[in-house]
Design a protein around this motif. Sequence first.
Motif, PDB file in Angstrom:
ATOM      1  N   GLY A  66     -72.347  10.645   9.271  1.00  0.00           N
ATOM      2  CA  GLY A  66     -71.729  11.163  10.478  1.00  0.00           C
ATOM      3  C   GLY A  66     -70.376  11.801  10.212  1.00  0.00           C
ATOM      4  O   GLY A  66     -69.458  11.700  11.031  1.00  0.00           O
ATOM      5  N   LEU A  67     -70.252  12.478   9.071  1.00  0.00           N
ATOM      6  CA  LEU A  67     -68.958  13.044   8.695  1.00  0.00           C
ATOM      7  C   LEU A  67     -68.639  14.324   9.456  1.00  0.00           C
ATOM      8  O   LEU A  67     -67.470  14.715   9.533  1.00  0.00           O
ATOM      9  CB  LEU A  67     -68.935  13.313   7.186  1.00  0.00           C
ATOM     10  N   ASP A  68     -69.646  14.989   9.981  1.00  0.00           N
ATOM     11  CA  ASP A  68     -69.403  16.173  10.815  1.00  0.00           C
ATOM     12  C   ASP A  68     -69.102  15.684  12.226  1.00  0.00           C
ATOM     13  O   ASP A  68     -69.965  15.644  13.105  1.00  0.00           O
ATOM     14  CB  ASP A  68     -70.620  17.097  10.799  1.00  0.00           C
ATOM     15  N   GLN A  69     -67.865  15.328  12.459  1.00  0.00           N
ATOM     16  CA  GLN A  69     -67.496  14.635  13.687  1.00  0.00           C
ATOM     17  C   GLN A  69     -67.711  15.489  14.936  1.00  0.00           C
ATOM     18  O   GLN A  69     -68.193  15.006  15.953  1.00  0.00           O
ATOM     19  CB  GLN A  69     -66.025  14.192  13.606  1.00  0.00           C
ATOM     20  N   ASP A  70     -67.340  16.772  14.886  1.00  0.00           N
ATOM     21  CA  ASP A  70     -67.473  17.597  16.078  1.00  0.00           C
ATOM     22  C   ASP A  70     -68.867  18.219  16.209  1.00  0.00           C
ATOM     23  O   ASP A  70     -69.179  18.838  17.221  1.00  0.00           O
ATOM     24  CB  ASP A  70     -66.422  18.713  16.077  1.00  0.00           C
ATOM     25  N   GLY A  71     -69.703  18.062  15.173  1.00  0.00           N
ATOM     26  CA  GLY A  71     -71.077  18.540  15.253  1.00  0.00           C
ATOM     27  C   GLY A  71     -71.216  20.047  15.316  1.00  0.00           C
ATOM     28  O   GLY A  71     -72.264  20.552  15.753  1.00  0.00           O
ATOM     29  N   ASP A  72     -70.223  20.810  14.872  1.00  0.00           N
ATOM     30  CA  ASP A  72     -70.295  22.268  14.951  1.00  0.00           C
ATOM     31  C   ASP A  72     -70.878  22.902  13.694  1.00  0.00           C
ATOM     32  O   ASP A  72     -70.982  24.125  13.597  1.00  0.00           O
ATOM     33  CB  ASP A  72     -68.906  22.851  15.220  1.00  0.00           C
ATOM     34  N   GLY A  73     -71.249  22.087  12.711  1.00  0.00           N
ATOM     35  CA  GLY A  73     -71.852  22.611  11.489  1.00  0.00           C
ATOM     36  C   GLY A  73     -70.864  23.168  10.499  1.00  0.00           C
ATOM     37  O   GLY A  73     -71.267  23.669   9.450  1.00  0.00           O
ATOM     38  N   THR A  74     -69.576  23.105  10.802  1.00  0.00           N
ATOM     39  CA  THR A  74     -68.545  23.565   9.876  1.00  0.00           C
ATOM     40  C   THR A  74     -67.772  22.364   9.336  1.00  0.00           C
ATOM     41  O   THR A  74     -67.859  21.261   9.878  1.00  0.00           O
ATOM     42  CB  THR A  74     -67.574  24.549  10.559  1.00  0.00           C
ATOM     43  N   ILE A  75     -67.005  22.599   8.284  1.00  0.00           N
ATOM     44  CA  ILE A  75     -66.260  21.522   7.627  1.00  0.00           C
ATOM     45  C   ILE A  75     -64.775  21.831   7.740  1.00  0.00           C
ATOM     46  O   ILE A  75     -64.306  22.871   7.257  1.00  0.00           O
ATOM     47  CB  ILE A  75     -66.684  21.391   6.158  1.00  0.00           C
ATOM     48  N   SER A  76     -64.043  20.951   8.380  1.00  0.00           N
ATOM     49  CA  SER A  76     -62.595  21.088   8.497  1.00  0.00           C
ATOM     50  C   SER A  76     -61.915  20.364   7.345  1.00  0.00           C
ATOM     51  O   SER A  76     -62.565  19.687   6.535  1.00  0.00           O
ATOM     52  CB  SER A  76     -62.116  20.527   9.839  1.00  0.00           C
ATOM     53  N   LYS A  77     -60.611  20.481   7.296  1.00  0.00           N
ATOM     54  CA  LYS A  77     -59.845  19.835   6.233  1.00  0.00           C
ATOM     55  C   LYS A  77     -59.962  18.317   6.332  1.00  0.00           C
ATOM     56  O   LYS A  77     -60.099  17.619   5.310  1.00  0.00           O
ATOM     57  CB  LYS A  77     -58.384  20.271   6.320  1.00  0.00           C
ATOM     58  N   GLN A  78     -59.960  17.786   7.556  1.00  0.00           N
ATOM     59  CA  GLN A  78     -60.088  16.343   7.732  1.00  0.00           C
ATOM     60  C   GLN A  78     -61.470  15.862   7.311  1.00  0.00           C
ATOM     61  O   GLN A  78     -61.602  14.840   6.620  1.00  0.00           O
ATOM     62  CB  GLN A  78     -59.825  15.983   9.195  1.00  0.00           C
ATOM     63  N   GLU A  79     -62.502  16.599   7.685  1.00  0.00           N
ATOM     64  CA  GLU A  79     -63.861  16.229   7.291  1.00  0.00           C
ATOM     65  C   GLU A  79     -64.037  16.358   5.788  1.00  0.00           C
ATOM     66  O   GLU A  79     -64.782  15.590   5.162  1.00  0.00           O
ATOM     67  CB  GLU A  79     -64.860  17.112   8.032  1.00  0.00           C
ATOM     68  N   PHE A  80     -63.344  17.315   5.192  1.00  0.00           N
ATOM     69  CA  PHE A  80     -63.392  17.495   3.736  1.00  0.00           C
ATOM     70  C   PHE A  80     -62.838  16.257   3.026  1.00  0.00           C
ATOM     71  O   PHE A  80     -63.415  15.783   2.040  1.00  0.00           O
ATOM     72  CB  PHE A  80     -62.595  18.739   3.371  1.00  0.00           C
ATOM     73  N   ASN A  81     -61.730  15.725   3.527  1.00  0.00           N
ATOM     74  CA  ASN A  81     -61.162  14.514   2.938  1.00  0.00           C
ATOM     75  C   ASN A  81     -62.110  13.329   3.073  1.00  0.00           C
ATOM     76  O   ASN A  81     -62.221  12.494   2.171  1.00  0.00           O
ATOM     77  CB  ASN A  81     -59.822  14.197   3.592  1.00  0.00           C
ATOM     78  N   PHE A 138     -58.360  25.562   2.425  1.00  0.00           N
ATOM     79  CA  PHE A 138     -58.468  25.642   3.887  1.00  0.00           C
ATOM     80  C   PHE A 138     -57.354  26.456   4.531  1.00  0.00           C
ATOM     81  O   PHE A 138     -57.207  26.437   5.746  1.00  0.00           O
ATOM     82  CB  PHE A 138     -58.475  24.226   4.480  1.00  0.00           C
ATOM     83  N   GLU A 139     -56.557  27.161   3.736  1.00  0.00           N
ATOM     84  CA  GLU A 139     -55.517  27.996   4.317  1.00  0.00           C
ATOM     85  C   GLU A 139     -55.906  29.463   4.251  1.00  0.00           C
ATOM     86  O   GLU A 139     -56.534  29.905   3.290  1.00  0.00           O
ATOM     87  CB  GLU A 139     -54.179  27.795   3.581  1.00  0.00           C
ATOM     88  N   THR A 140     -55.546  30.214   5.298  1.00  0.00           N
ATOM     89  CA  THR A 140     -55.816  31.640   5.348  1.00  0.00           C
ATOM     90  C   THR A 140     -54.742  32.320   6.187  1.00  0.00           C
ATOM     91  O   THR A 140     -53.992  31.653   6.919  1.00  0.00           O
ATOM     92  CB  THR A 140     -57.207  31.922   5.937  1.00  0.00           C
ATOM     93  N   VAL A 165     -52.639  29.836   8.546  1.00  0.00           N
ATOM     94  CA  VAL A 165     -53.271  28.897   9.466  1.00  0.00           C
ATOM     95  C   VAL A 165     -54.386  28.169   8.729  1.00  0.00           C
ATOM     96  O   VAL A 165     -54.853  28.591   7.672  1.00  0.00           O
ATOM     97  CB  VAL A 165     -53.841  29.622  10.705  1.00  0.00           C
ATOM     98  N   GLU A 166     -54.799  27.063   9.308  1.00  0.00           N
ATOM     99  CA  GLU A 166     -55.880  26.266   8.720  1.00  0.00           C
ATOM    100  C   GLU A 166     -57.223  26.771   9.242  1.00  0.00           C
ATOM    101  O   GLU A 166     -57.376  27.055  10.428  1.00  0.00           O
ATOM    102  CB  GLU A 166     -55.692  24.791   9.088  1.00  0.00           C
ATOM    103  N   LYS A 167     -58.181  26.900   8.354  1.00  0.00           N
ATOM    104  CA  LYS A 167     -59.497  27.411   8.732  1.00  0.00           C
ATOM    105  C   LYS A 167     -60.564  26.351   8.472  1.00  0.00           C
ATOM    106  O   LYS A 167     -60.340  25.356   7.790  1.00  0.00           O
ATOM    107  CB  LYS A 167     -59.841  28.666   7.930  1.00  0.00           C
ATOM    108  N   GLU A 168     -61.718  26.584   9.044  1.00  0.00           N
ATOM    109  CA  GLU A 168     -62.879  25.734   8.816  1.00  0.00           C
ATOM    110  C   GLU A 168     -63.928  26.524   8.047  1.00  0.00           C
ATOM    111  O   GLU A 168     -64.067  27.736   8.229  1.00  0.00           O
ATOM    112  CB  GLU A 168     -63.454  25.231  10.135  1.00  0.00           C
ATOM    113  N   LEU A 169     -64.653  25.822   7.182  1.00  0.00           N
ATOM    114  CA  LEU A 169     -65.651  26.458   6.332  1.00  0.00           C
ATOM    115  C   LEU A 169     -67.049  26.103   6.810  1.00  0.00           C
ATOM    116  O   LEU A 169     -67.305  24.959   7.216  1.00  0.00           O
ATOM    117  CB  LEU A 169     -65.488  26.008   4.879  1.00  0.00           C
TER     118      LEU A 169
END
Length: 289
Positions: A200-215, A245-247, A255-259
């Motif tokens: 359940g690491l994809d907390q927001d369920g949007d299919g992308t990976i944020s910096k927090q989820e990456f950690n 995660f920076e762009t 700014v911080e981006k999601e992958l």
Amino acid sequence: WFLFDSTLVFFMVLETWVMTFILLTLTGTEEGSGMGNTGVMRLLRLLRLSRMARMARLLRSMPELLILIKGMVAAGRSVFFTLLLLGFVLYVFGIAFTQLLQEDEPARVGFETVPGSMHTLLLRGVLMDDIGSIVRQLSEANVGYTCLFYFFVLISSLTVMNMLIGVLCEVVNAVAATEREELAVTYVRSKLQETLRAGGLDQDGDGTISKQEFNQILDNAHAARTLTEVGVDVFNLVDLQDFIFETDNDSGEIVEKELSFGEFMEVVLQLRGSNGATVKDIVDLRKFV
């Protein structure tokens, strides 16, 4: 594979039921002449061989066999031109031996015509089948013929055929490296997707990976072990997370981006220790500096 199995089932039904019905119909309506026409229908029984196509499934469980088959296919062009060169050498020396041995009957055996000379040279010179007898035969006629035959063996068997082996080894090695790379990518992708779903690491369920989820992924022991198995340094990933995660936005602010998962896999596999530096890496480094 569903379409593949459906095709096999269709052929089995055709061979077992439809052909039987047609044979019975022909036999019942035409009596003796119907049995004569069944010879054509028996040819369709070769469709049974299509069942052997199921062996293609074995390739999925035996990657080594798949590598060999793909290597043979990839080396087809190189093998063709190597054999074409060998055929040219056989033709030239076949003409030479046919012309030289025209007046020498004892040594002319096997060299009466150009095709016959090429066949003799292929068996005795290239494949070295009973090479001693042909050497003795030529030596009794003239030592020069023996030297010419040795020169042919040097070019055809020791040079061209060994070139063919080298080409095959090089192609199979390249195919094996590509297949290992694809297997590694597929393995990492499946394991990480399984980790994301199970943990359940994809907390927001949007299919992308944020910096927090990456950690959180790197904190997962199973995911960290999977990345380590393919040569990714997990500790370096932690140090590089800001860069990953920076762009820059339109105003030039960082700014911080999601992958997406595909972008995440591309970044991770680019950071393997076995990768060599490319021009793109140097350009990105200059931009970063």
